[in-house]
Scaffold this motif. Sequence first.
Motif, mmCIF file in Angstrom:
data_model
loop_
_atom_site.group_PDB
_atom_site.id
_atom_site.type_symbol
_atom_site.label_atom_id
_atom_site.label_comp_id
_atom_site.label_asym_id
_atom_site.label_seq_id
_atom_site.Cartn_x
_atom_site.Cartn_y
_atom_site.Cartn_z
ATOM 1 N N TYR A 29 53.440 44.213 41.908
ATOM 2 C CA TYR A 29 53.568 42.660 42.068
ATOM 3 C C TYR A 29 51.477 42.635 41.733
ATOM 4 O O TYR A 29 51.468 41.501 40.799
ATOM 5 N N ARG A 37 51.484 40.593 49.437
ATOM 6 C CA ARG A 37 51.809 40.527 48.738
ATOM 7 C C ARG A 37 50.842 39.476 48.288
ATOM 8 O O ARG A 37 50.284 38.486 47.544
ATOM 9 N N VAL A 86 43.420 36.790 43.506
ATOM 10 C CA VAL A 86 43.638 35.920 42.384
ATOM 11 C C VAL A 86 43.221 35.006 42.024
ATOM 12 O O VAL A 86 42.666 34.748 40.874
ATOM 13 N N ASP A 141 48.000 37.866 46.189
ATOM 14 C CA ASP A 141 47.762 36.103 45.773
ATOM 15 C C ASP A 141 46.227 35.511 46.135
ATOM 16 O O ASP A 141 45.798 34.979 44.927
ATOM 17 N N ASN A 168 50.158 40.826 38.589
ATOM 18 C CA ASN A 168 49.786 39.416 38.697
ATOM 19 C C ASN A 168 48.392 39.609 37.880
ATOM 20 O O ASN A 168 46.762 39.504 38.423
#
Length: 276
Positions: free
Chosen positions: A134, A89, A96, A93, A138
């Motif tokens: 997740y 995860r 992204v 992040d 995202n």
Amino acid sequence: MRDLSKDKALLSINTATVKQWSLEQVIEGCARHGIGGIAPWRDKLHECGVEKAAKLIKQHGLQVSGLCRGGMFTAADAAGRQKAIEENRRCVDEAVALGAKCLVLVVGGIPAGSKDIVDARQQVRDGIAALLPYARANNMPLAIEPLHPMYAADRACVNTLRQANDICDALGDGVGVAVDIYHLWWDPELEAQIRRAGRRVLAFHVCDWLVPTADLLLDRGMMGDGVIDIPRIRGWVEATGFTGQCEVEIFSANNWWKKDGDEVLRTCIARHQSVV
Ligand code: ZN
């Protein structure tokens, strides 16, 4: 059909190719040479800092063809597998934050003490399934990268594009594949499986397979120095409607890592134009 060769804007440099440089140096180097993209490894990314890296990459007008890497889903116990999901995860992040085209997954090998590759492969599928909500939330596509079978024990027990496509079919939207010619060039099913992957081809990694190969991890060749028919595979990838860049990923402890980084980039550009 888009031609992935010749145009430097469609060339991307994986930071492993110029391991002698920091991420800041790779970013500046790519911009200096007119190269359109970059693919950072997380160790370099963390040395630089994610926020700073994202800013620099944007300032220099580079695209991020992928973040290397998430994955490593297999573990000896449930706690280890849960930890891997949490780490992945964080990878999402970071991908992204960089505006990466995908998060590349090197899925993991056989857990310590196990001889059960069937179970390891199930763990991989379960791990990607657990990460996927997740990633979807995202908007970060996951790219399963099958590795050559010689890495099945210690790095990735997904070893063919067929296996990766099977996982994609089972899990649905948000997951695709990274086609790395070093790992896949030998596969008699490669053309058919690239066609099957279609729009799910999220990344295209190039280097070459040297004969002889001195080291099975750190002796990848520059495009044109080995036996891979790169234009043929590129054509198969282009035929899918692939919209990404051609990412050069060369692990080369005794050759390219010892050279001046600018010389490496100049060679990548020249070979991209003459060989890819
Ligand atoms: Zn790769």
